[in-house]
Design a protein around this motif. Structure first.
Motif, PDB file in Angstrom:
ATOM      1  N   MET A 210      23.438  95.429  46.398  1.00 52.16           N
ATOM      2  CA  MET A 210      23.706  96.603  47.248  1.00 52.16           C
ATOM      3  C   MET A 210      22.924  97.820  46.761  1.00 52.16           C
ATOM      4  SD  MET A 210      27.830  96.303  47.847  1.00 52.16           S
ATOM      5  CE  MET A 210      27.906  97.986  48.480  1.00 52.16           C
ATOM      6  N   LEU A 211      22.974  98.081  45.460  1.00 56.84           N
ATOM      7  CA  LEU A 211      22.287  99.255  44.898  1.00 56.84           C
ATOM      8  C   LEU A 211      20.772  99.136  45.058  1.00 56.84           C
ATOM      9  CD1 LEU A 211      24.417  99.780  41.659  1.00 56.84           C
ATOM     10  CD2 LEU A 211      24.480 101.125  43.769  1.00 56.84           C
ATOM     11  N   ALA A 212      20.248  97.934  44.883  1.00 53.75           N
ATOM     12  CA  ALA A 212      18.811  97.719  45.045  1.00 53.75           C
ATOM     13  C   ALA A 212      18.398  97.924  46.502  1.00 53.75           C
ATOM     14  CB  ALA A 212      18.444  96.315  44.576  1.00 53.75           C
ATOM     15  N   ASN A 213      19.228  97.482  47.428  1.00 52.35           N
ATOM     16  CA  ASN A 213      18.918  97.644  48.848  1.00 52.35           C
ATOM     17  C   ASN A 213      18.970  99.113  49.263  1.00 52.35           C
ATOM     18  OD1 ASN A 213      18.443  96.333  51.503  1.00 52.35           O
ATOM     19  ND2 ASN A 213      20.428  97.228  52.005  1.00 52.35           N
ATOM     20  N   ILE A 214      19.947  99.839  48.728  1.00 50.69           N
ATOM     21  CA  ILE A 214      20.044 101.282  49.013  1.00 50.69           C
ATOM     22  C   ILE A 214      18.810 102.010  48.490  1.00 50.69           C
ATOM     23  CG2 ILE A 214      21.320 103.386  48.436  1.00 50.69           C
ATOM     24  CD1 ILE A 214      23.879 101.669  48.438  1.00 50.69           C
ATOM     25  N   TYR A 215      18.366 101.636  47.302  1.00 53.30           N
ATOM     26  CA  TYR A 215      17.173 102.253  46.705  1.00 53.30           C
ATOM     27  C   TYR A 215      15.941 102.006  47.571  1.00 53.30           C
ATOM     28  CZ  TYR A 215      13.218 102.906  43.541  1.00 53.30           C
ATOM     29  OH  TYR A 215      12.016 103.306  42.985  1.00 53.30           O
ATOM     30  N   ASP A 216      15.798 100.791  48.092  1.00 46.20           N
ATOM     31  CA  ASP A 216      14.599 100.444  48.854  1.00 46.20           C
ATOM     32  C   ASP A 216      14.541 101.147  50.210  1.00 46.20           C
ATOM     33  OD1 ASP A 216      12.179  98.631  48.927  1.00 46.20           O
ATOM     34  OD2 ASP A 216      13.164  98.061  50.814  1.00 46.20           O
ATOM     35  N   LYS A 217      15.691 101.600  50.703  1.00 42.27           N
ATOM     36  CA  LYS A 217      15.675 102.329  51.981  1.00 42.27           C
ATOM     37  C   LYS A 217      14.811 103.573  51.891  1.00 42.27           C
ATOM     38  CE  LYS A 217      20.111 100.755  53.836  1.00 42.27           C
ATOM     39  NZ  LYS A 217      21.481 101.146  54.257  1.00 42.27           N
ATOM     40  N   ASP A 218      14.772 104.177  50.709  1.00 40.07           N
ATOM     41  CA  ASP A 218      13.930 105.360  50.496  1.00 40.07           C
ATOM     42  C   ASP A 218      12.589 104.990  49.867  1.00 40.07           C
ATOM     43  OD1 ASP A 218      15.828 107.166  51.501  1.00 40.07           O
ATOM     44  OD2 ASP A 218      16.886 107.213  49.586  1.00 40.07           O
TER      45      ASP A 218
END
Length: 343
Positions: A210-218
């Motif tokens: 989840m945290l990695a996916n949130i980071y990749d959004k930006d």
């Protein structure tokens, strides 16, 4: 002698008047004949009424789709014959459709699982239809959206239209499902919706994803484009280079919250016809688990495939920046097992 014979013949030919007993007997016979006539008439009338009733029943049966004689009668509530407004099912109108919903949480393998299901020629799963908030403002909005999907009037790239044997979508627990459990449970039961719970045991790995996916959004690590799923080992390797730093202060509370949410969902929809699939079991033995799902949806077995590739492989120590702190925080707790598991 002649006189005697004449006298005998005269007496023999004399007709005696009927006695009273004979009259009563005739009266009884007449009454019995009348009773028999009435009984026979009543039977005839009943048969005529039954024939009329059967005529209407046969007409109704003609209007109603015929069930295959090999279908388990207990499955009839789960068989549907949609009449979409946007197209004609043509020769497939008599083929039953089963309704399903994949109930899951983000980063639990639901995207991969759905691509596997959609590789079946008879399945149409339409993604996260309740992502937009406008489709889940309230219970009535949710029901309206569900009706459109299950009537085959919802079009996506996975839609197989008239000849779909199973139609459904993904529903994340944070997309209105937990806010209106009673109304949704009743809808599922009334419409005979088959619920597939897809959950993840290793909540720590889910948190990392989840945290990695949130980071990749930006960050948009893959050629300046954000992607939640990849289709090659090279793409997976690139995205997995980012190592999130976990908040160890709230870590146990965060894991407990995810665990509690999953348990609540299982309790809310326990009365529905459902199956529970765990991501870890799907990874270990995809063939067997997918056969279980096909059997659950009463689908013919096929070889199901997906082009998606797992992003975070190997030990968690390779994917968490502050792994030593995380290891210390979870050691000796119920979540310690998450540290070593490779799924």
């Amino acid at each position: 002698m002649a006189e005697i014979l004449c006298s005998f013949n005269k007496d023999a030919l004399t007709i005696k008047p009927p006695k009273k007993a004979s009259f009563v007997l005739r009266l009884m016979l007449s009454a019995f004949a009348m009773a028999c006539g009435i009984y026979i008439c009543s039977i005839c009338l009943k048969q005529m009424n039954m024939q009329n009733t059967n005529t209407f029943l046969l007409f109704d049966d003609f209007e109603r789709p015929c069930y295959d004689t090999v279908v388990d009668r207990s499955q009839i509530p789960y068989l549907h014959y949609p009449k979409p407004k946007t197209f004609n099912r043509a020769e497939c109108a008599g083929n039953p459709v089963r309704l399903f919903a994949i109930v899951s949480m983000q980063r639990s393998g639901s995207g991969w699982f759905e691509t596997l299901l959609n590789s079946h020629v008879n399945v149409s799963s339409n993604g996260e239809i309740f992502g937009p908030k406008s489709r889940r403002d309230n219970a009535s909005t949710i029901v309206k959206t569900l009706d459109k999907v299950y009537n085959l009037d919802w079009f996506t790239s996975s839609s197989k239209n008239e000849c779909s044997a199973a139609i459904g979508f993904k529903w994340m627990l944070n997309q209105g499902l937990m806010q209106h459990p009673k109304e949704i449970e009743q809808y599922f039961n009334d419409r005979g919706v088959n619920v597939i719970f897809l959950l993840r045991r290793n909540l720590l790995r889910r948190l990392v994803s989840m945290l990695a996916n949130i980071y990749d959004k930006d960050a948009k690590l893959l050629n300046g484009v954000h992607v939640s799923h990849v289709h090659s080992d090279e793409e997976a390797s690139l995205l997995s280079k980012y190592k999130p730093k976990l908040n160890v202060t709230s870590l146990k509370s965060d894991l407990r919250g995810m665990e509690s949410t999953a348990i609540k969902a299982l309790n809310y929809f326990n009365s529905t016809r459902h199956i529970i699939i765990y991501y870890e079991d799907l990874i270990k033995d995809p063939t067997q688990k997918l056969i279980e799902v096909e059997d659950f949806l009463k689908l013919p077995q096929m070889n199901l495939t997906s082009q998606q590739v797992k992003i975070h492989k190997g030990a968690l120590s390779e994917h968490i920046e502050n792994f030593d702190e995380v290891n210390k925080t979870l050691s000796g707790t119920a979540y310690e097992k998450f540290l070593q598991a490779d799924y």
